[in-house]
Design a protein around this motif. Structure first.
Motif, short mmCIF file in Angstrom:
data_model
loop_
_atom_site.label_atom_id
_atom_site.label_comp_id
_atom_site.label_asym_id
_atom_site.label_seq_id
_atom_site.Cartn_x
_atom_site.Cartn_y
_atom_site.Cartn_z
N ALA A 157 87.31 80.82 45.05
CA ALA A 157 85.91 81.20 44.98
C ALA A 157 85.31 80.82 43.62
O ALA A 157 84.16 80.37 43.53
CB ALA A 157 85.75 82.71 45.22
N PHE A 158 86.11 80.96 42.55
CA PHE A 158 85.62 80.61 41.21
C PHE A 158 85.42 79.10 41.10
O PHE A 158 84.43 78.63 40.54
CB PHE A 158 86.57 81.12 40.13
N ALA A 159 86.34 78.33 41.66
CA ALA A 159 86.21 76.87 41.66
C ALA A 159 84.96 76.46 42.45
O ALA A 159 84.22 75.57 42.03
CB ALA A 159 87.46 76.22 42.25
N ALA A 160 84.72 77.13 43.58
CA ALA A 160 83.54 76.83 44.39
C ALA A 160 82.26 77.16 43.62
O ALA A 160 81.27 76.43 43.69
CB ALA A 160 83.58 77.61 45.70
N LEU A 161 82.30 78.24 42.87
CA LEU A 161 81.16 78.66 42.06
C LEU A 161 80.81 77.60 41.02
O LEU A 161 79.64 77.29 40.78
CB LEU A 161 81.53 79.99 41.39
N LEU A 162 81.83 76.99 40.39
CA LEU A 162 81.59 75.94 39.40
C LEU A 162 81.20 74.61 40.04
O LEU A 162 80.52 73.80 39.42
CB LEU A 162 82.82 75.74 38.51
N SER A 163 81.64 74.41 41.29
CA SER A 163 81.38 73.15 41.99
C SER A 163 80.00 73.09 42.62
O SER A 163 79.50 72.00 42.91
CB SER A 163 82.42 72.92 43.08
N ALA A 164 79.39 74.27 42.89
CA ALA A 164 78.07 74.29 43.54
C ALA A 164 77.09 73.43 42.75
O ALA A 164 77.18 73.31 41.53
CB ALA A 164 77.56 75.73 43.62
N LYS A 165 76.17 72.78 43.44
CA LYS A 165 75.21 71.90 42.78
C LYS A 165 74.15 72.70 42.03
O LYS A 165 73.67 73.68 42.55
CB LYS A 165 74.52 70.99 43.82
N PRO A 166 73.78 72.33 40.82
CA PRO A 166 74.44 71.31 40.01
C PRO A 166 75.76 71.84 39.47
O PRO A 166 75.84 72.99 39.03
CB PRO A 166 73.45 71.04 38.88
N ALA A 167 76.79 71.00 39.52
CA ALA A 167 78.12 71.40 39.07
C ALA A 167 78.10 71.76 37.58
O ALA A 167 77.32 71.20 36.81
CB ALA A 167 79.13 70.29 39.33
N VAL A 168 78.95 72.69 37.21
CA VAL A 168 79.02 73.15 35.82
C VAL A 168 79.67 72.08 34.93
O VAL A 168 79.42 72.03 33.73
CB VAL A 168 79.80 74.48 35.75
N HIS A 169 80.49 71.20 35.52
CA HIS A 169 81.20 70.17 34.75
C HIS A 169 81.50 69.00 35.66
O HIS A 169 81.46 69.14 36.89
CB HIS A 169 82.51 70.77 34.21
N ARG A 170 81.80 67.86 35.07
CA ARG A 170 82.18 66.68 35.86
C ARG A 170 83.44 66.97 36.68
O ARG A 170 83.63 66.41 37.76
CB ARG A 170 82.42 65.50 34.91
N TYR A 171 84.33 67.84 36.15
CA TYR A 171 85.57 68.21 36.84
C TYR A 171 85.57 69.72 37.06
O TYR A 171 86.33 70.44 36.41
CB TYR A 171 86.79 67.77 36.02
N PRO A 172 84.74 70.21 37.97
CA PRO A 172 84.57 71.66 38.11
C PRO A 172 85.84 72.39 38.55
O PRO A 172 86.11 73.50 38.08
CB PRO A 172 83.46 71.81 39.15
N GLY A 173 86.65 71.78 39.40
CA GLY A 173 87.87 72.45 39.88
C GLY A 173 88.86 72.69 38.75
O GLY A 173 89.35 73.81 38.56
N SER A 174 89.15 71.64 37.98
CA SER A 174 90.13 71.80 36.90
C SER A 174 89.56 72.67 35.79
O SER A 174 90.29 73.45 35.17
CB SER A 174 90.58 70.44 36.36
N MET A 175 88.26 72.60 35.54
CA MET A 175 87.67 73.44 34.50
C MET A 175 87.65 74.92 34.94
O MET A 175 87.81 75.81 34.11
CB MET A 175 86.27 72.96 34.13
N ALA A 176 87.47 75.16 36.22
CA ALA A 176 87.54 76.55 36.72
C ALA A 176 88.92 77.14 36.41
O ALA A 176 89.02 78.27 35.93
CB ALA A 176 87.26 76.58 38.23
N LYS A 177 89.98 76.35 36.67
CA LYS A 177 91.34 76.81 36.37
C LYS A 177 91.50 77.10 34.88
O LYS A 177 92.07 78.11 34.48
CB LYS A 177 92.36 75.74 36.77
N ARG A 178 90.99 76.19 34.04
CA ARG A 178 91.13 76.36 32.59
C ARG A 178 90.38 77.59 32.08
O ARG A 178 90.87 78.31 31.22
CB ARG A 178 90.62 75.12 31.86
N ILE A 179 89.19 77.81 32.62
CA ILE A 179 88.41 78.98 32.20
C ILE A 179 89.14 80.26 32.59
O ILE A 179 89.22 81.21 31.81
CB ILE A 179 86.98 78.94 32.79
N GLN A 180 89.70 80.28 33.81
CA GLN A 180 90.44 81.47 34.23
C GLN A 180 91.71 81.67 33.39
O GLN A 180 92.03 82.79 33.04
CB GLN A 180 90.77 81.40 35.73
#
Length: 196
Positions: free
Chosen positions: A66-89
């Motif tokens: 759910a957190f990765a999806a939150l970062l991936s929603a348009k506009p994405a929070v980062h160019r690599y939202p999935g991996s950045m979601a993991k790093r933030i967590q």
């Protein structure tokens, strides 16, 4: 509250100025995207979580998908939202385990610049360069100045430099930092091609 101009967007900069966790997350996001995009990320995340601040406990406990999806929603929070979601967590889990979820505790009682640098290097996602830039940012803009902080920050701690996020106080300094980074990239490219 500290006046910050890293995101070049009023609400995002206001959050960076009052939330130590937002500042850390912005620094974590500051790679492979423009600085303003990275540092506006914490505000976007806070909004999508339904609040006006970030909480390390809440982010650490959030469902990873759910957190990765939150970062991936348009506009994405980062160019690599999935991996950045993991790093933030990972960062937030570390802060919860080591500092009771208080980002500011990372630097609040640092005995010296070297001590603070070691604490920053221990954070997930913070290598030497990122740790030194954040240390310089803390010293130059947040008033966190343990003995020897400039030395521990390396060249990023230099007074009057325009090398990194630590030196951005508005559009003019942002342009100077951009120019410095472009010149450094050109020099690296030239050195590589000269070596071939």
């Amino acid at each position: 509250m500290t006046e910050i101009h890293l995101a070049q967007q009023a609400e995002a900069d206001e959050l960076l100025g009052r939330s130590p966790l937002a500042a850390l997350v912005g620094m974590l996001l500051d790679q492979q995207v423009p600085m303003e995009w990275a540092f506006s990320g914490p505000y976007t995340i806070a909004q999508r979580l339904g609040g006006d601040d970030l909480d390390a406990h809440e982010i650490a406990a959030h469902d990873p998908d759910a957190f990765a999806a939150l970062l991936s929603a348009k506009p994405a929070v980062h160019r690599y939202p999935g991996s950045m979601a993991k790093r933030i967590q990972q960062l937030c889990r570390f802060l919860v385990d080591e500092y009771g979820g208080e980002a500011e505790a990372v630097w609040a009682d640092a005995a010296s610049g070297e001590d603070l640098l070691e604490r920053l290097l221990a954070l997930p996602g913070f290598g030497k360069q990122k740790a030194q830039i954040f240390l310089a940012l803390l010293g130059k803009q947040y008033g966190v100045r343990p003995r020897g902080w400039r030395e521990a920050a390396g060249s990023y701690g230099d007074s009057g430099a325009y090398r990194s996020a630590a030196d951005i106080t508005g559009p003019e300094s942002l342009a100077k930092v951009r120019a410095f980074k472009q010149e450094a990239k050109r020099a690296t490219k030239a050195a590589k091609s000269a070596g071939n």
